[in-house]
Enzyme design. Structure first.
Site, PDB file in Angstrom:
ATOM      1  N   GLU A 121       0.835  -1.195   0.000  1.00 56.17           N
ATOM      2  CA  GLU A 121       0.000   0.000   0.000  1.00 56.17           C
ATOM      3  C   GLU A 121       0.874   1.250   0.000  1.00 56.17           C
ATOM      4  O   GLU A 121       2.103   1.163   0.109  1.00 56.17           O
ATOM      5  CB  GLU A 121      -0.957  -0.012   1.205  1.00 56.17           C
ATOM      6  CG  GLU A 121      -1.938  -1.173   1.159  1.00 56.17           C
ATOM      7  CD  GLU A 121      -2.927  -1.155   2.310  1.00 56.17           C
ATOM      8  OE1 GLU A 121      -2.753  -0.335   3.225  1.00 56.17           O
ATOM      9  OE2 GLU A 121      -3.863  -1.965   2.285  1.00 56.17           O
ATOM     10  N   ARG A 285      -1.061   9.081   1.921  1.00 56.34           N
ATOM     11  CA  ARG A 285      -2.453   9.510   1.808  1.00 56.34           C
ATOM     12  C   ARG A 285      -2.629  11.026   1.810  1.00 56.34           C
ATOM     13  O   ARG A 285      -3.531  11.548   1.136  1.00 56.34           O
ATOM     14  CB  ARG A 285      -3.265   8.895   2.953  1.00 56.34           C
ATOM     15  CG  ARG A 285      -3.479   7.409   2.793  1.00 56.34           C
ATOM     16  CD  ARG A 285      -4.241   6.831   3.973  1.00 56.34           C
ATOM     17  NE  ARG A 285      -4.473   5.406   3.768  1.00 56.34           N
ATOM     18  CZ  ARG A 285      -5.016   4.612   4.671  1.00 56.34           C
ATOM     19  NH1 ARG A 285      -5.369   5.087   5.854  1.00 56.34           N
ATOM     20  NH2 ARG A 285      -5.207   3.335   4.414  1.00 56.34           N
ATOM     21  N   HIS A 346     -11.073  10.084   7.830  1.00 58.68           N
ATOM     22  CA  HIS A 346     -10.852   8.648   8.003  1.00 58.68           C
ATOM     23  C   HIS A 346     -10.176   8.263   9.314  1.00 58.68           C
ATOM     24  O   HIS A 346     -10.523   7.254   9.915  1.00 58.68           O
ATOM     25  CB  HIS A 346     -10.000   8.149   6.834  1.00 58.68           C
ATOM     26  CG  HIS A 346      -9.713   6.682   6.863  1.00 58.68           C
ATOM     27  ND1 HIS A 346     -10.715   5.727   6.816  1.00 58.68           N
ATOM     28  CD2 HIS A 346      -8.546   5.983   6.928  1.00 58.68           C
ATOM     29  CE1 HIS A 346     -10.170   4.520   6.844  1.00 58.68           C
ATOM     30  NE2 HIS A 346      -8.863   4.648   6.927  1.00 58.68           N
ATOM     31  N   ARG A 381      -0.545   9.069   9.167  1.00 64.87           N
ATOM     32  CA  ARG A 381      -0.470   7.618   9.394  1.00 64.87           C
ATOM     33  C   ARG A 381      -0.236   6.882   8.081  1.00 64.87           C
ATOM     34  O   ARG A 381      -0.939   7.110   7.098  1.00 64.87           O
ATOM     35  CB  ARG A 381      -1.762   7.101  10.031  1.00 64.87           C
ATOM     36  CG  ARG A 381      -1.775   5.592  10.191  1.00 64.87           C
ATOM     37  CD  ARG A 381      -3.029   5.105  10.861  1.00 64.87           C
ATOM     38  NE  ARG A 381      -4.202   5.201  10.026  1.00 64.87           N
ATOM     39  CZ  ARG A 381      -4.542   4.333   9.079  1.00 64.87           C
ATOM     40  NH1 ARG A 381      -3.740   3.305   8.797  1.00 64.87           N
ATOM     41  NH2 ARG A 381      -5.656   4.481   8.398  1.00 64.87           N
TER      42      ARG A 381
END
Length: 534
Positions: A121, A285, A346, A381
């Protein structure tokens, strides 16, 4: 005044996700444990986690690499000790989950042996994500729920809100909590030798979120009112890809899809991530979310598109069955067409400050998982480090509690809840209106891109709401919605004040008035003793 129902236990765990249930199972052979669940036991953010859990299982990978990737994603604000501790204990934590029965995906190697399938990821330099197809959180939650239900030393209270922690007069020691029985509509009290907050994050403070309704910042607000410091509350992670469809609210499209080759595209079908970062779709992200936000605003578009249709049909169905089924239910076939997506709040990277034993500033009070600030995540994160943090620090907290348990005193008699001067509310519309106003101004003013003027406006509105909700709370009996709103507005103020203190842009915090990162940066720490409580 009628006496309320009272409970007594060794350890009260407030929250029933991966952090709370892992901790309960680690403790239950040696302690009487009570787990409080605000909704049904299976409900919570863990259930909806799709991607997986990061740990070094590949012989070509290393703990040093996992640490380095996490530090880079955290944009210079990670606590290196916490990162090292987490990475070193990751495999042990995953082995424990495997022992509990979590069915991580496996495949047969060329030599005939079974190995765990590892995906990759954003932010990771290696394949190190253990997963159960694209529903890892569901597999973890269901497995842990089944285990806790079997254990005779674990008492489960479903559909209960925690109202407030009960601490000593000097606020130096926690003795239990007041809890709200939703079904009986009454306040009860729990006395405990130790209390652990495992309540998750606060993304419900935003209008658009991938989180379930229970993510209302309860543990952060309760700990703050009890006297605990919080840190890095300005770093709210917006997941770049949430399904944009009127019939499918709050549905996340896992980052693993980009890890397996999906492209982000403009409405005209052109890719845009290579224009923003050399890592393209596999950038962290914060970078991907800002790029999407920028393109949507530049083009006046309602969404962008995530396209994996160029991959093999069977490959897509094997790796993303949950997403395929969900999209198909609203008329989208992801094997043939792109998925409309938008960012959504999120993950709360900040939280209640804890040490490596998950201890807070107050004796006997622990915080584990998204509610806590361990220093692992820094300013952003990295994907699949969240469930990992839950299990690693649940184990750390359990070990510490078990070492303290033999000589921990029983709590003193606790004061009864006094509602002799309050009445039932006849104006629930006040809660509904304030709820919507709060989430709207947080989205508009304290979202992916911020300015000093927007933050000042948000603080002014948050302070007014604090006053109004405090007055309402003082005069009427509690309810689920009132308790959540009270906590959310408290957390909103903490987010705003933290954002106002940071005079730079870093990680998830981007302020147009301070677009550059400072050469030296430290965590933002707020102390209740230094701020006037509303």
């Amino acid at each position: 005044m009628t006496l309320q129902k009272e409970y007594l236990c060794d350890v009260l765990i407030i929250g029933s996700g991966a952090a709370g249930l892992s901790m309960a199972l680690q403790l239950a052979d040696h302690a009487k444990v009570m787990v409080l669940s605000k909704g049904a036991l299976r409900e919570g953010s863990t259930l909806y986690a799709q991607g997986g859990i990061a740990a070094v299982f590949d012989e070509n990978d290393s703990i040093a690499s996992h640490v380095n990737d996490t530090l880079i994603a955290g944009a210079g604000l990670c606590d290196e000790t916490a990162v090292q501790y987490t990475a070193e204990h990751a495999r042990e934590a995953m082995q424990w989950l495997i022992q509990q029965g979590v069915p991580f995906d496996q495949y047969q190697d060329q030599d005939g042996s079974m190995k765990y399938h590892l995906t990759r990821e954003g932010g990771h330099s290696h394949r190190r994500i253990l997963h159960a197809a694209d529903a890892t959180g569901q597999a973890v939650q269901i497995t842990l729920v089944d285990q806790v239900k079997r254990h005779p030393n674990i008492q489960l209270l479903e559909h209960y809100n925690a109202i407030d922690l009960i601490s000593a007069a000097d606020k130096k020691r926690c003795h239990g909590a007041y809890i709200w029985n939703q079904q009986q509509r009454r306040v009860e009290v729990v006395s405990a030798r130790f209390v652990a907050l495992a309540t998750g994050g606060a993304s419900k403070v935003y209008l658009y979120t991938s989180n379930p309704d229970v993510a209302s910042g309860d543990g952060i607000a309760m700990a703050w009112r009890a006297g605990c410091r919080v840190a890095n509350m300005e770093f709210n992670q917006f997941h770049p890809t949430s399904l944009y469809h009127p019939d499918a609210p709050n549905f996340l499209i896992t980052e693993a899809m980009r890890g397996e080759g999906a492209y982000l595209k403009r409405p005209d079908g052109s890719r845009f991530m290579p224009d923003f970062d050399e890592r393209a779709e596999l950038a962290p992200r914060d970078i991907v979310a800002r790029a999407i936000d920028y393109e949507m605003k530049r083009l006046g578009a309602n969404c962008v598109y995530l396209d994996i249709s160029h991959q093999d049909h069977d490959f897509i169905l094997e790796h993303f069955p949950t997403i395929y089924a969900k999209c198909l239910s609203v008329g989208l076939d992801i094997t043939k067409e792109p998925i409309p997506v938008v960012p959504a709040a999120h993950y709360t990277c900040g939280g209640v400050m804890v040490n490596l034993n998950s201890q807070t500033d107050i004796a006997n009070l622990y915080a584990v998982g998204e509610v806590a600030y361990t220093g692992l995540h820094g300013a952003n994160r990295m994907a699949s480090n969240s469930l990992l943090e839950c299990v690693v620090f649940a184990q750390a907290a359990a070990r510490h509690i078990l070492s303290e348990l033999p000589h921990a005193p029983m709590p003193p008699p606790l004061p009864q809840w006094d509602e002799s001067r309050v009445s039932d509310s006849d104006e629930e519309i006040v809660i509904t209106h304030n709820w919507h106003e709060l989430r709207l101004f947080m989205w508009d003013y304290v979202g992916i891109v911020r300015t000093d003027k927007r933050l000042q406006r948000a603080l002014h509105r948050a302070e007014l709401l604090q006053q109004e909700i405090h007055e309402y709370y003082s005069h009427f009996k509690v309810s689920n919605n009132l308790l959540e709103l009270r906590n959310l507005v408290m957390v909103a103020e903490l987010i705003i004040r933290s954002a106002m203190q940071r005079k730079e842009s870093r990680g998830l915090h981007y302020n147009l008035d301070y677009p550059n990162a400072l050469p030296d940066s430290t965590p933002t720490i707020l102390n209740p003793a230094s701020l006037i409580q509303q």
